[in-house]
Design an enzyme around this catalytic site. Structure first.
Site, PDB file in Angstrom:
ATOM      1  N   ARG A 110     -54.271  36.138  20.007  1.00 49.92           N
ATOM      2  CA  ARG A 110     -53.366  35.671  18.934  1.00 49.92           C
ATOM      3  C   ARG A 110     -51.932  36.181  19.072  1.00 49.92           C
ATOM      4  NH1 ARG A 110     -57.929  36.710  15.448  1.00 49.92           N
ATOM      5  NH2 ARG A 110     -59.091  34.772  15.271  1.00 49.92           N
ATOM      6  N   LYS A 128     -39.095  28.993  23.255  1.00 49.51           N
ATOM      7  CA  LYS A 128     -39.942  27.794  23.373  1.00 49.51           C
ATOM      8  C   LYS A 128     -40.863  28.006  24.568  1.00 49.51           C
ATOM      9  CE  LYS A 128     -37.281  24.025  21.355  1.00 49.51           C
ATOM     10  NZ  LYS A 128     -36.570  22.770  21.624  1.00 49.51           N
ATOM     11  N   GLU A 146     -28.124  22.007  33.232  1.00 52.14           N
ATOM     12  CA  GLU A 146     -28.243  22.657  31.919  1.00 52.14           C
ATOM     13  C   GLU A 146     -26.983  23.456  31.586  1.00 52.14           C
ATOM     14  OE1 GLU A 146     -30.671  21.863  29.891  1.00 52.14           O
ATOM     15  OE2 GLU A 146     -32.597  21.721  30.930  1.00 52.14           O
ATOM     16  N   LYS A 193     -26.474  29.352  23.735  1.00 53.56           N
ATOM     17  CA  LYS A 193     -27.877  29.151  23.368  1.00 53.56           C
ATOM     18  C   LYS A 193     -28.309  30.184  22.323  1.00 53.56           C
ATOM     19  CE  LYS A 193     -32.414  27.874  24.491  1.00 53.56           C
ATOM     20  NZ  LYS A 193     -33.391  27.310  25.394  1.00 53.56           N
ATOM     21  N   GLU A 234     -36.028  24.841  15.306  1.00 49.84           N
ATOM     22  CA  GLU A 234     -35.515  23.471  15.412  1.00 49.84           C
ATOM     23  C   GLU A 234     -35.726  22.655  14.143  1.00 49.84           C
ATOM     24  OE1 GLU A 234     -35.713  21.908  19.435  1.00 49.84           O
ATOM     25  OE2 GLU A 234     -35.895  19.889  18.612  1.00 49.84           O
ATOM     26  N   ARG A 283     -30.839  23.109  16.343  1.00 52.83           N
ATOM     27  CA  ARG A 283     -31.315  23.406  17.708  1.00 52.83           C
ATOM     28  C   ARG A 283     -31.558  22.143  18.532  1.00 52.83           C
ATOM     29  NH1 ARG A 283     -35.621  27.978  19.860  1.00 52.83           N
ATOM     30  NH2 ARG A 283     -35.561  27.282  22.025  1.00 52.83           N
ATOM     31  N   ASN A 303     -31.103  19.586  23.182  1.00 54.82           N
ATOM     32  CA  ASN A 303     -31.877  18.559  23.893  1.00 54.82           C
ATOM     33  C   ASN A 303     -31.026  17.367  24.297  1.00 54.82           C
ATOM     34  OD1 ASN A 303     -34.465  19.600  24.166  1.00 54.82           O
ATOM     35  ND2 ASN A 303     -34.900  19.211  22.022  1.00 54.82           N
ATOM     36  N   HIS A 360     -32.206  15.026  26.948  1.00 52.46           N
ATOM     37  CA  HIS A 360     -33.622  15.320  27.207  1.00 52.46           C
ATOM     38  C   HIS A 360     -34.562  14.194  26.770  1.00 52.46           C
ATOM     39  CE1 HIS A 360     -31.980  19.218  28.053  1.00 52.46           C
ATOM     40  NE2 HIS A 360     -33.149  19.789  28.226  1.00 52.46           N
ATOM     41  N   HIS A 412     -37.149  13.280  29.503  1.00 53.91           N
ATOM     42  CA  HIS A 412     -38.605  13.425  29.393  1.00 53.91           C
ATOM     43  C   HIS A 412     -39.296  12.100  29.744  1.00 53.91           C
ATOM     44  CE1 HIS A 412     -38.242  17.171  26.582  1.00 53.91           C
ATOM     45  NE2 HIS A 412     -37.869  17.404  27.815  1.00 53.91           N
ATOM     46  N   HIS A 464     -36.775  18.727  36.664  1.00 55.36           N
ATOM     47  CA  HIS A 464     -36.387  18.629  35.253  1.00 55.36           C
ATOM     48  C   HIS A 464     -34.858  18.537  35.102  1.00 55.36           C
ATOM     49  CE1 HIS A 464     -36.392  19.305  30.946  1.00 55.36           C
ATOM     50  NE2 HIS A 464     -35.597  20.337  31.093  1.00 55.36           N
TER      51      HIS A 464
HETATM   52  P1  NAD Z   1     -39.406  25.805  38.383  1.00 55.33           P
HETATM   53  O1  NAD Z   1     -39.899  26.853  37.507  1.00 55.33           O
HETATM   54  O2  NAD Z   1     -40.368  24.811  38.910  1.00 55.33           O
HETATM   55  O3  NAD Z   1     -38.659  26.508  39.608  1.00 55.33           O
HETATM   56  C1  NAD Z   1     -38.079  25.710  40.597  1.00 55.33           C
HETATM   57  C2  NAD Z   1     -38.575  26.045  42.011  1.00 55.33           C
HETATM   58  O4  NAD Z   1     -37.869  27.180  42.490  1.00 55.33           O
HETATM   59  C3  NAD Z   1     -40.046  26.407  42.093  1.00 55.33           C
HETATM   60  O5  NAD Z   1     -40.571  25.920  43.283  1.00 55.33           O
HETATM   61  C4  NAD Z   1     -40.015  27.924  42.114  1.00 55.33           C
HETATM   62  O6  NAD Z   1     -41.150  28.495  42.699  1.00 55.33           O
HETATM   63  C5  NAD Z   1     -38.782  28.187  42.921  1.00 55.33           C
HETATM   64  N1  NAD Z   1     -38.104  29.461  42.688  1.00 55.33           N
HETATM   65  C6  NAD Z   1     -37.944  30.093  41.526  1.00 55.33           C
HETATM   66  N2  NAD Z   1     -37.111  31.123  41.679  1.00 55.33           N
HETATM   67  C7  NAD Z   1     -36.745  31.145  42.983  1.00 55.33           C
HETATM   68  C8  NAD Z   1     -35.882  31.961  43.749  1.00 55.33           C
HETATM   69  N3  NAD Z   1     -35.158  32.918  43.184  1.00 55.33           N
HETATM   70  N4  NAD Z   1     -35.754  31.718  45.051  1.00 55.33           N
HETATM   71  C9  NAD Z   1     -36.452  30.678  45.635  1.00 55.33           C
HETATM   72  N5  NAD Z   1     -37.249  29.852  44.962  1.00 55.33           N
HETATM   73  C10 NAD Z   1     -37.393  30.081  43.640  1.00 55.33           C
HETATM   74  O7  NAD Z   1     -38.240  24.953  37.693  1.00 55.33           O
HETATM   75  P2  NAD Z   1     -37.029  25.361  36.726  1.00 55.33           P
HETATM   76  O8  NAD Z   1     -35.972  24.377  36.999  1.00 55.33           O
HETATM   77  O9  NAD Z   1     -36.706  26.794  36.789  1.00 55.33           O
HETATM   78  O10 NAD Z   1     -37.629  25.112  35.268  1.00 55.33           O
HETATM   79  C11 NAD Z   1     -37.989  23.826  34.845  1.00 55.33           C
HETATM   80  C12 NAD Z   1     -38.980  23.965  33.712  1.00 55.33           C
HETATM   81  O11 NAD Z   1     -38.362  24.641  32.624  1.00 55.33           O
HETATM   82  C13 NAD Z   1     -39.477  22.639  33.185  1.00 55.33           C
HETATM   83  O12 NAD Z   1     -40.866  22.675  33.037  1.00 55.33           O
HETATM   84  C14 NAD Z   1     -38.816  22.531  31.823  1.00 55.33           C
HETATM   85  O13 NAD Z   1     -39.568  21.784  30.908  1.00 55.33           O
HETATM   86  C15 NAD Z   1     -38.702  23.958  31.420  1.00 55.33           C
HETATM   87  N6  NAD Z   1     -37.665  24.229  30.426  1.00 55.33           N
HETATM   88  C16 NAD Z   1     -38.010  24.945  29.341  1.00 55.33           C
HETATM   89  C17 NAD Z   1     -37.048  25.259  28.395  1.00 55.33           C
HETATM   90  C18 NAD Z   1     -37.412  26.131  27.220  1.00 55.33           C
HETATM   91  O14 NAD Z   1     -36.586  26.259  26.329  1.00 55.33           O
HETATM   92  N7  NAD Z   1     -38.562  26.728  27.208  1.00 55.33           N
HETATM   93  C19 NAD Z   1     -35.728  24.827  28.567  1.00 55.33           C
HETATM   94  C20 NAD Z   1     -35.410  24.093  29.702  1.00 55.33           C
HETATM   95  C21 NAD Z   1     -36.389  23.790  30.639  1.00 55.33           C
HETATM   96  N1  GLY Z   2     -34.040  23.673  25.867  1.00 55.62           N
HETATM   97  C1  GLY Z   2     -34.014  23.291  24.490  1.00 55.62           C
HETATM   98  C2  GLY Z   2     -34.262  24.393  23.543  1.00 55.62           C
HETATM   99  O1  GLY Z   2     -34.487  25.522  23.916  1.00 55.62           O
HETATM  100  O2  GLY Z   2     -34.268  24.180  22.373  1.00 55.62           O
END
Ligand code: NAD
Ligand code: GLY
Length: 359
Positions: free
Chosen positions: A120, A142, A184, A226, A236, A240, A244, A247, A251, A264
């Site tokens: 939990r 998030k 971003e 942010k 949100e 907030r 997006n 987005h 999506h 992404h």
């Molecule tokens: P990712 O996590 O897939 O990383 C991208 C690639 O880079 C992967 O292959 C990873 O293994 C590699 N990698 C990571 N760090 C590295 C490094 N230092 N050197 C070499 N390779 C490295 O993608 P991302 O772009 O970081 O994140 C995208 C995700 O984030 C999506 O799922 C998206 O929905 C999510 N997201 C979440 C929020 C939130 O608020 N929680 C906001 C924006 C995006």
């Molecule tokens: N990436 C959108 C949020 O964190 O709200």
């Protein structure tokens, strides 16, 4: 090393930003001790940074275990999440165990969600290693996974204990991933800070060359914006949603093509071009300002033309968006550079934008 706070009352935490932080135990000072700490990472990031992180954590924790998940957006799923639960249970993890999310947004989102659910709710620390994760996903709490029918559909709000963003880790990031992260960064200009948009325009070459001082400013300013937005609207209820921008379209691109086909950040880039066009089409934004946004995305080497899913399919996918209310899609639109609003738009206007901006 510099730090600033995400102000959320009893859930407030620091974002620590700097160079070489994975060699500086000081960056982790103040994170409480635990008998067991678990580093959750993936098969790509583990060989690069897991040993460094474990060494840096030193004797802070009694025992440190590393979980290596398969890499990629296509693994941001229930079975992968369950791998984390399986390992935590077999390790005897308890409510005092701390998770460290070492990786990009996929690892951060899965680890945060695992932390939100396990017994939990347990504590976790974000150690983002992609540009996208450092400027966006590691901040704000998030967490979640994808469902085949929609992006990030299963999740929870769960704030980390701290975010530790080491700019050094960005040096090993593949070019395509790095550029995806720039999407971003660009986002924050149109929605919240017109001068920052101007700074990105004049600094795009330095950013593309990964100039460390340009990067430091980009990450700092993105995190400040942010943190300010999340501090006002953690869950949100309203404001907030501006984070997006682009987005809703993004999506649909990700789900429509299959998760992992476009990155992404690439989908967000193209989605912002579509949302900028839509802002102009409904008369909120001068066309010249919409073009300015599109030009910058293009200069960053990011896509400004969408895949040909067909306008009908885009609309169908966008109705699954979390901002939709009663099946009506709501878009983040720019009403002046540096300011965004959220509102519905007639399907016909959306279709016209999609037809013009898709191959
Ligand atoms: P990712 O996590 O897939 O990383 C991208 C690639 O880079 C992967 O292959 C990873 O293994 C590699 N990698 C990571 N760090 C590295 C490094 N230092 N050197 C070499 N390779 C490295 O993608 P991302 O772009 O970081 O994140 C995208 C995700 O984030 C999506 O799922 C998206 O929905 C999510 N997201 C979440 C929020 C939130 O608020 N929680 C906001 C924006 C995006
Ligand atoms: N990436 C959108 C949020 O964190 O709200």
């Amino acid at each position: 090393m510099e730090s600033f706070t995400v102000g959320l009352g009893s859930r407030s935490y620091d974002i620590v930003l700097g160079i070489g932080l994975l060699d500086q135990p000081r960056a982790f000072e103040g994170v409480r001790d635990a008998a067991l700490a678990v580093v959750v990472t993936n098969t790509t990031v583990a060989p690069l940074y897991a040993a460094e992180l474990v060494q840096c954590l030193g004797r802070r924790h009694g025992r440190i275990h590393t979980i290596r998940l398969p890499d990629g957006e296509s693994h941001k799923t229930w079975p992968t999440l369950n791998l984390v639960f399986d390992e935590l249970l077999s390790l005897g993890a308890d409510r005092k165990t701390i998770l460290y999310a070492l990786g990009g947004g996929v690892i951060g989102d899965i680890t945060g969600f695992a932390a939100a659910c396990y017994m939990r709710g347990i504590d976790f620390v974000q150690v983002p290693t992609t540009l996208l994760a450092q400027v966006d996903s590691s901040v704000g709490g998030k967490t979640g996974i994808n469902h085949p029918r929609g992006k990030n559909m299963i999740g929870a709000f769960h704030q980390p204990l701290r975010v530790i963003a080491d700019l050094d880790t960005l040096r090993t990031l593949p070019e395509r991933e790095y550029r995806a992260g720039l999407a971003e960064v660009i986002k924050y200009g149109p929605i919240a800070d017109a001068p920052f948009l101007g700074w990105i325009e004049s600094s795009i070459e330095r950013l593309l060359a990964r100039d460390v001082e340009a990067l430091r400013h980009a990450v700092r300013r993105s995190c400040e914006i942010k943190a300010a937005v999340v501090g006002q609207d953690e869950r949100e209820a309203g404001l907030r949603a501006i984070l997006n921008f682009g987005h809703t379209f993004a999506h649909a691109i990700e789900a429509g093509l299959g998760f992992g086909e476009w990155l992404h950040g690439e989908a967000v880039a193209c989605g912002m071009a579509m949302a900028a066009d839509l802002s102009a089409a409904v008369g909120l934004l001068p066309a010249s300002d919409a073009d300015r946004i599109v030009r910058l995305i293009d200069r960053a080497g990011l896509p400004v033309r969408g895949p040909a899913l067909g306008a009908g399919r885009y609309l169908q996918l966008m109705r699954v968006d979390k901002k939709a209310e009663g099946g009506a899609i709501r878009f983040v639109l720019i009403d002046r550079l540096g300011h965004a609003v959220v509102r519905g738009v007639d399907d016909a206007q959306v279709e016209a934008v999609l037809e013009a901006r898709c191959d």
